[in-house]
Design a protein around this motif. Structure first.
Motif, PDB file in Angstrom:
ATOM      1  N   LEU A 196      23.322  42.473  51.284  1.00  0.00           N
ATOM      2  CA  LEU A 196      22.501  41.940  52.389  1.00  0.00           C
ATOM      3  C   LEU A 196      23.760  41.021  52.722  1.00  0.00           C
ATOM      4  O   LEU A 196      23.997  40.878  53.943  1.00  0.00           O
ATOM      5  N   GLU A 197      24.740  40.388  52.009  1.00  0.00           N
ATOM      6  CA  GLU A 197      25.809  39.611  52.069  1.00  0.00           C
ATOM      7  C   GLU A 197      27.113  40.334  52.881  1.00  0.00           C
ATOM      8  O   GLU A 197      27.812  39.779  53.036  1.00  0.00           O
ATOM      9  N   SER A 198      26.900  41.616  52.749  1.00  0.00           N
ATOM     10  CA  SER A 198      28.125  42.473  52.920  1.00  0.00           C
ATOM     11  C   SER A 198      28.253  42.608  54.347  1.00  0.00           C
ATOM     12  O   SER A 198      27.455  42.409  55.345  1.00  0.00           O
ATOM     13  N   SER A 199      29.765  42.513  54.903  1.00  0.00           N
ATOM     14  CA  SER A 199      30.254  42.619  56.280  1.00  0.00           C
ATOM     15  C   SER A 199      30.061  44.060  56.625  1.00  0.00           C
ATOM     16  O   SER A 199      30.073  44.430  57.911  1.00  0.00           O
ATOM     17  N   ASN A 200      29.693  45.144  55.639  1.00  0.00           N
ATOM     18  CA  ASN A 200      29.644  46.225  56.177  1.00  0.00           C
ATOM     19  C   ASN A 200      28.066  46.688  56.562  1.00  0.00           C
ATOM     20  O   ASN A 200      27.306  46.433  55.785  1.00  0.00           O
ATOM     21  N   GLU A 251      41.602  42.576  39.258  1.00  0.00           N
ATOM     22  CA  GLU A 251      42.287  43.349  40.707  1.00  0.00           C
ATOM     23  C   GLU A 251      41.371  44.196  41.606  1.00  0.00           C
ATOM     24  O   GLU A 251      41.361  44.179  42.635  1.00  0.00           O
ATOM     25  N   GLU A 252      40.664  45.164  40.608  1.00  0.00           N
ATOM     26  CA  GLU A 252      39.866  46.013  41.191  1.00  0.00           C
ATOM     27  C   GLU A 252      38.554  44.988  42.025  1.00  0.00           C
ATOM     28  O   GLU A 252      38.147  45.646  42.810  1.00  0.00           O
ATOM     29  N   VAL A 253      38.124  44.135  41.201  1.00  0.00           N
ATOM     30  CA  VAL A 253      36.991  43.493  41.841  1.00  0.00           C
ATOM     31  C   VAL A 253      37.584  42.754  43.107  1.00  0.00           C
ATOM     32  O   VAL A 253      36.632  42.879  44.094  1.00  0.00           O
ATOM     33  N   ARG A 254      38.459  42.173  43.103  1.00  0.00           N
ATOM     34  CA  ARG A 254      39.130  41.572  44.364  1.00  0.00           C
ATOM     35  C   ARG A 254      39.003  42.660  45.537  1.00  0.00           C
ATOM     36  O   ARG A 254      38.953  42.405  46.573  1.00  0.00           O
ATOM     37  N   ALA A 255      39.468  44.038  45.115  1.00  0.00           N
ATOM     38  CA  ALA A 255      39.564  44.855  46.144  1.00  0.00           C
ATOM     39  C   ALA A 255      38.199  45.323  46.741  1.00  0.00           C
ATOM     40  O   ALA A 255      38.033  45.522  47.888  1.00  0.00           O
ATOM     41  N   LEU A 256      37.347  45.398  45.817  1.00  0.00           N
ATOM     42  CA  LEU A 256      35.954  45.436  46.231  1.00  0.00           C
ATOM     43  C   LEU A 256      35.400  44.541  47.142  1.00  0.00           C
ATOM     44  O   LEU A 256      34.678  44.505  47.826  1.00  0.00           O
ATOM     45  N   SER A 257      35.588  43.305  46.707  1.00  0.00           N
ATOM     46  CA  SER A 257      35.259  41.844  47.509  1.00  0.00           C
ATOM     47  C   SER A 257      35.827  41.947  48.808  1.00  0.00           C
ATOM     48  O   SER A 257      35.027  41.560  49.773  1.00  0.00           O
ATOM     49  N   GLU A 258      36.956  42.474  48.916  1.00  0.00           N
ATOM     50  CA  GLU A 258      37.710  42.781  50.245  1.00  0.00           C
ATOM     51  C   GLU A 258      36.605  43.615  51.068  1.00  0.00           C
ATOM     52  O   GLU A 258      36.764  43.582  52.250  1.00  0.00           O
ATOM     53  N   LEU A 259      36.468  44.825  50.481  1.00  0.00           N
ATOM     54  CA  LEU A 259      35.915  45.933  51.156  1.00  0.00           C
ATOM     55  C   LEU A 259      34.482  45.676  51.636  1.00  0.00           C
ATOM     56  O   LEU A 259      34.096  45.713  52.662  1.00  0.00           O
ATOM     57  N   THR A 260      33.822  44.881  50.651  1.00  0.00           N
ATOM     58  CA  THR A 260      32.316  44.479  51.264  1.00  0.00           C
ATOM     59  C   THR A 260      32.275  43.175  51.770  1.00  0.00           C
ATOM     60  O   THR A 260      31.062  42.967  52.481  1.00  0.00           O
ATOM     61  N   GLY A 261      32.924  42.417  51.866  1.00  0.00           N
ATOM     62  CA  GLY A 261      33.013  40.941  52.207  1.00  0.00           C
ATOM     63  C   GLY A 261      32.105  40.248  51.680  1.00  0.00           C
ATOM     64  O   GLY A 261      31.481  39.136  52.048  1.00  0.00           O
TER      65      GLY A 261
END
Length: 663
Positions: A375-379, A133-143
């Motif tokens: 490099l793939e991050s949306s931030n 769940e923590e990984v999914r949250a980090l995925s949502e933040l970074t894109g």
């Protein structure tokens, strides 16, 4: 000349990014973490909806805190205040959201944990299912996809001789890689903010005032303010403390030199020989740390060595520098040091360092996998600025740099890891800082915390003295007092110690324009005739007369004070003798009077005639005195008339003379 403030520029030196992932339990990490987590639900939603209901205790990198406010405001109000300040320089809306999301990404990295597992006969690490769940949250933040995140954190790609290998990481290696990534994201977010501030406040970019045609942009004057961490000594000290204390040693050397130059200028102005200046510096400690075979050079060598280990690093230190007086190799206060420990006699005190994490902290390597993932991050702070080390927009490339490109300025060893270590970056920044300081006229402000309870009007003396020692103030005082510990103005010295002087001739008041230095030479020369100097001052003058001050060797002022007290003791004895005699005589007269009264209290018939006779005698004396005064006054009046008559008319001279003779 008349000057005005037209702009400002921020420069980053030695950012303490290690505080991102670990901090002392008695202290707080960076304030922005607490402010963001204490914000209102509406404010958190604008950053990331997952923050709602979260507090500092929910994040590993932050943890519990005993302080909910600083600078008189609670953390929640500081967040609103920070956002308002950022809006002034144009950071609002989407830019503010990206900045705060980058900070949340740093916090979320600390939530991911790793476990050891064995698959196909090989050991590697995985993220447990309860942490997904923590990984999914980090995925949502970074894109970035969850699979990409997991592979970037748990394995490392290595390139050797044109071949590519994927090497699984151990849980400890994955944790170090995760922490390094979190620290790098925070550092680059900090640099991004510095670039935005400089773009908004730089005089070179924004000042539109009237200037002479010959002026260039580089002609702006400068006032620099350097805020740097102080000397650190904890129960357990690591690589970060060594770097921080090394920086403080360099600044202390600069501070010592500046104090020496100040004393030198004072001696020249007073006409005193410069040979009398003696002081100890910390060059031996700096040689131990930064020399060709110093501590940090040996650490760099051990990091490059394929099988480098902390134990070997400590062994090399003890072998190479055993003769150094600044190294604590085996024992401290009777305690035997372990195979991973060594100590250094810093200017502020002894510090024992534990080297178990020195190599990993110094390498602080971010694998190419993490750079590619960023490099793939949306931030945009991750995708475009993770390799941007500039503090000015015009110098930085806002575009993304491919890690595999040879033009990106990042050199790598064969394994694909970045060559630049934390120490090499640290040394470069510190070198630039010291060069800038050498071209300035430095002023020093030492901040002292009077007590740990943060209460007014409370002074904890032991802690305050320790802070003064760690800040180098005591060492600076030792320099200024090395040859002549005490000094007094000419007039103050003469007024204080002239009581000791015993002139051969009777005392006479000094003329108004007397020579103070000549008088001081007589007074001090006589007073110090029997002074015995300390061993290091034998054969030297006990005092030196400058143009405006008197400079005393060690122990001289105490000797003069002792003599002054002795003189006061002698005078006190004389005063007491006179006072005691006066009171004894007064008491004696009272006793005698009481005895006489007791003797004649029943003989009133005899006393009355005696008193009457006495009054008659005294009255007769008074009458004679009055007659004499009256006659003398009449004669004086006649004499005055006679003198005036002689002046007015010569014909009346005989008559007046006869009258005078007749009188």
């Amino acid at each position: 000349p008349v000057c005005k403030l037209v702009g400002s520029v921020c420069t980053v030196y030695l950012l303490e990014k290690s505080r991102v992932v670990a901090h002392d339990p008695a202290e707080r990490t960076f304030h922005i973490f607490y402010a963001l987590l204490a914000a209102s639900s509406e404010e958190k939603k604008t950053v990331w909806a997952g923050l709602v209901g979260m507090s500092s205790s929910d994040f590993v990198y932050v943890g519990e805190t005993d302080f909910q406010e600083w600078d008189g405001l609670p953390d929640c109000e500081h967040y609103a205040k920070t956002c308002k300040a950022l809006s002034v320089i144009g950071i609002a809306g989407g830019a503010l959201q990206q900045l705060m999301q980058a900070i949340v990404i740093v916090l979320q990295c600390g939530q991911i944990v790793f476990e050891q597992t064995k698959e196909d006969g090989q050991e590697h690490c995985i993220v447990p299912s309860d942490c997904m769940e923590e990984v999914r949250a980090l995925s949502e933040l970074t894109g970035v996809s969850g699979d990409n995140l997991l592979s970037s954190f748990t394995q490392k790609t290595m390139i050797t001789r044109g071949e590519t290998f994927v090497v699984p990481l151990s849980p400890a290696g994955a944790k170090d890689s995760r922490d390094a990534f979190a620290k790098e994201v925070y550092a680059k977010a900090f640099l991004w903010l510095v670039r935005e501030i400089n773009a908004a406040t730089s005089a070179h970019e924004n000042y539109v005032g009237t200037r002479k045609a010959s002026d260039r942009s580089s002609d702006f004057g400068m006032i620099g303010l350097l805020d740097i961490f102080g000397f650190e000594s904890f129960p357990t000290n690591g690589f970060d403390q060594l770097c921080i204390n090394y920086a403080n040693e360099k600044l202390q050397a600069k501070f010592t030199f500046d104090v020496f130059k100040t004393v030198e200028a004072e001696y020249i102005a007073e006409g005193i020989s410069l040979d009398d200046i003696q002081y100890d510096d910390n060059s031996d400690v700096l040689d131990l740390i930064e020399s060709r075979n110093g501590l940090l050079a040996l650490l760099e060598q051990e990091c490059v060595r394929p099988k480098g280990a902390p134990r070997e690093f400590v062994y090399k230190i003890r072998s190479e520098h055993r003769a150094s007086k600044c190294l604590i190799a085996d024992k401290q206060n009777g305690k035997v040091l372990g195979p991973l420990e060594f100590g250094v006699h810093h200017y502020a005190g002894e510090v024992i360092y534990l080297t178990d994490t020195f190599l990993s902290r110094n390498q602080d390597v971010i694998s190419p996998d993490l750079y590619k993932m960023a490099l793939e991050s949306s931030n945009e702070i991750l995708s475009k600025h993770l390799t941007n080390n500039s503090m000015f927009k015009k110098d930085g490339d806002p575009g993304a740099k491919q890690v595999g490109d040879s033009s990106n300025g990042i050199q790598r060893v064969k394994s694909g890891s970045v060559v630049d270590t934390v120490w090499s970056k640290f040394r470069g920044q510190l070198t630039r800082l010291m060069k800038n300081l050498e071209h300035t006229k430095s002023r020093y402000i030492r901040c002292i915390k009077p007590n740990t309870l943060k209460k007014p009007l409370l002074m904890q003396h032991s802690g305050t003295v320790e802070q003064l020692r760690c800040a180098g103030v005591i060492a600076a005082v030792a320099i200024t007092r090395s040859s002549f510990p005490s000094r007094l103005e000419h007039k103050a010295c003469l007024e204080r110690y002239q009581v000791i002087f015993r002139p051969e001739k009777p005392f006479r008041p000094r003329p108004k324009n007397f020579d103070v230095k000549e008088e001081l030479q007589k007074v001090l020369g006589q007073a110090l005739s029997d002074f015995v100097p300390q061993e290091q001052d034998e054969g030297k003058d006990s005092f030196v007369l400058g143009k405006t001050r008197v400079y005393f060797r060690a122990g001289v002022l105490e000797f003069l004070e002792g003599k002054r007290v002795d003189c006061f003791d002698l005078w006190a004895n004389d005063i007491q003798r006179v006072a005691r005699g006066f009171f004894v005589r007064k008491v004696t007269r009272a006793i005698k009077l009481a005895q006489i009264l007791e003797l004649y209290k029943d003989k009133g018939d005899v006393a009355i005639p005696i008193q009457s006779r006495w009054r008659i005698v005294m009255a007769q004396k008074e009458v004679k005195k009055r007659k004499y005064d009256k006659l003398h006054g009449f004669a004086s009046m006649l004499e005055q008339k006679r003198s005036s008559s002689i002046t007015r008319s010569p014909l009346r001279k005989v008559g007046k003379l006869n009258l005078s003779m007749w009188c």
